[in-house]
Motif scaffolding. Structure first.
Motif, mmCIF file in Angstrom:
data_model
loop_
_atom_site.group_PDB
_atom_site.id
_atom_site.type_symbol
_atom_site.label_atom_id
_atom_site.label_comp_id
_atom_site.label_asym_id
_atom_site.label_seq_id
_atom_site.Cartn_x
_atom_site.Cartn_y
_atom_site.Cartn_z
ATOM 1 N N GLY A 106 -83.404 -9.313 32.406
ATOM 2 C CA GLY A 106 -83.945 -9.265 31.053
ATOM 3 C C GLY A 106 -82.939 -8.914 29.977
ATOM 4 O O GLY A 106 -83.066 -9.357 28.842
ATOM 5 N N ARG A 107 -81.948 -8.152 30.313
ATOM 6 C CA ARG A 107 -80.923 -7.789 29.314
ATOM 7 C C ARG A 107 -79.810 -8.813 29.225
ATOM 8 O O ARG A 107 -79.003 -8.766 28.300
ATOM 9 N N ARG A 108 -79.769 -9.707 30.194
ATOM 10 C CA ARG A 108 -78.691 -10.699 30.215
ATOM 11 C C ARG A 108 -79.118 -12.063 29.702
ATOM 12 O O ARG A 108 -78.272 -12.845 29.256
ATOM 13 N N LEU A 109 -80.408 -12.375 29.811
ATOM 14 C CA LEU A 109 -80.880 -13.704 29.446
ATOM 15 C C LEU A 109 -81.896 -13.643 28.312
ATOM 16 O O LEU A 109 -82.763 -12.772 28.297
ATOM 17 N N SER A 110 -81.797 -14.595 27.408
ATOM 18 C CA SER A 110 -82.780 -14.728 26.334
ATOM 19 C C SER A 110 -84.079 -15.274 26.928
ATOM 20 O O SER A 110 -84.120 -15.706 28.090
ATOM 21 N N ASP A 111 -85.122 -15.295 26.127
ATOM 22 C CA ASP A 111 -86.394 -15.837 26.600
ATOM 23 C C ASP A 111 -86.259 -17.317 26.954
ATOM 24 O O ASP A 111 -86.838 -17.778 27.947
ATOM 25 N N ARG A 112 -85.512 -18.051 26.174
ATOM 26 C CA ARG A 112 -85.299 -19.474 26.451
ATOM 27 C C ARG A 112 -84.538 -19.663 27.762
ATOM 28 O O ARG A 112 -84.897 -20.501 28.590
ATOM 29 N N GLU A 113 -83.500 -18.866 27.975
ATOM 30 C CA GLU A 113 -82.709 -18.966 29.204
ATOM 31 C C GLU A 113 -83.532 -18.552 30.425
ATOM 32 O O GLU A 113 -83.473 -19.194 31.477
ATOM 33 N N MET A 114 -84.316 -17.481 30.263
ATOM 34 C CA MET A 114 -85.170 -17.019 31.361
ATOM 35 C C MET A 114 -86.202 -18.087 31.718
ATOM 36 O O MET A 114 -86.460 -18.346 32.892
ATOM 37 N N ALA A 115 -86.795 -18.706 30.702
ATOM 38 C CA ALA A 115 -87.775 -19.771 30.949
ATOM 39 C C ALA A 115 -87.132 -20.936 31.696
ATOM 40 O O ALA A 115 -87.729 -21.498 32.618
ATOM 41 N N ALA A 116 -85.917 -21.299 31.312
ATOM 42 C CA ALA A 116 -85.216 -22.393 31.992
ATOM 43 C C ALA A 116 -84.955 -22.029 33.453
ATOM 44 O O ALA A 116 -85.191 -22.839 34.360
ATOM 45 N N LEU A 117 -84.485 -20.818 33.696
ATOM 46 C CA LEU A 117 -84.211 -20.363 35.063
ATOM 47 C C LEU A 117 -85.481 -20.383 35.904
ATOM 48 O O LEU A 117 -85.512 -20.958 37.004
ATOM 49 N N LEU A 118 -86.544 -19.764 35.412
ATOM 50 C CA LEU A 118 -87.773 -19.659 36.192
ATOM 51 C C LEU A 118 -88.471 -21.004 36.354
ATOM 52 O O LEU A 118 -89.080 -21.265 37.398
ATOM 53 N N SER A 119 -88.368 -21.865 35.361
ATOM 54 C CA SER A 119 -88.931 -23.215 35.488
ATOM 55 C C SER A 119 -88.190 -23.982 36.572
ATOM 56 O O SER A 119 -88.801 -24.707 37.362
ATOM 57 N N PHE A 120 -86.878 -23.819 36.622
ATOM 58 C CA PHE A 120 -86.098 -24.455 37.684
ATOM 59 C C PHE A 120 -86.558 -23.950 39.051
ATOM 60 O O PHE A 120 -86.804 -24.739 39.968
ATOM 61 N N VAL A 121 -86.706 -22.644 39.186
ATOM 62 C CA VAL A 121 -87.121 -22.057 40.466
ATOM 63 C C VAL A 121 -88.499 -22.585 40.865
ATOM 64 O O VAL A 121 -88.711 -23.005 42.001
#
Length: 160
Positions: A106-121
């Motif tokens: 959470g401290r390393r990734l923005s909401d957009r980046e987190m969404a991209a990561l989790l959508s990929f997973v």
């Protein structure tokens, strides 16, 4: 040689025109989706594959596998909470119990980046799970307030 800047300008303009044609035809959304998939894969390789493996099957029991896991395909909020704040303690995945620690991103990734990561997973190992939006990450991040500790599986199962 004098014509080189003119050729470069014409080439740049042709690329811009091609982008406009794609946007009008609707293929720009698939292009945006492709970019999100690529960035999600990049974040996964950078932050997750060291323990969960590039194939999502984990490395020698180092971490729970993501492939076929109900933690990946289940509650969107629960998955976001794990990625934002991390997870510590025993967790059952399939028939096996793992007792490891996963740091939060959470401290390393923005909401957009987190969404991209989790959508990929979820797209790769969550079956037909829907993509996660940046708005969903923002909602969970806000609801979590100033949480500064790992989640436990027990907490997440009580309030996914």
């Amino acid at each position: 040689m004098k014509n080189l800047p003119v050729l470069a300008l014409l080439f740049a303009l042709s690329l811009t025109a091609a982008d406009r044609v794609q946007t009008k035809s609707g293929s720009a959304s698939s292009s945006a989706s492709d970019r999100t998939d690529r960035s999600g894969a990049t974040y996964y390789e950078r932050f997750c594959s060291g323990c969960h493996g590039s194939d999502g099957l984990a490395l020698d029991g180092e971490a729970p596998p993501l492939a076929g896991s109900s933690w990946v395909s289940g509650s969107e909020s629960r998955l976001i909470k794990i990625a934002l704040h991390g997870l510590r303690g025993p967790i059952q995945v399939g028939e096996k119990i793992y007792d490891r620690e996963m740091p939060g991103l959470g401290r390393r990734l923005s909401d957009r980046e987190m969404a991209a990561l989790l959508s990929f997973v979820r797209n790769r190992w969550g079956g037909s799970s829907a993509a996660i939006t940046p708005a969903a990450v923002t909602r969970v991040r806000t609801a979590s307030g100033n949480r500064n500790r790992y989640w436990t599986a027990e907490e997440l199962l009580k309030a996914p």
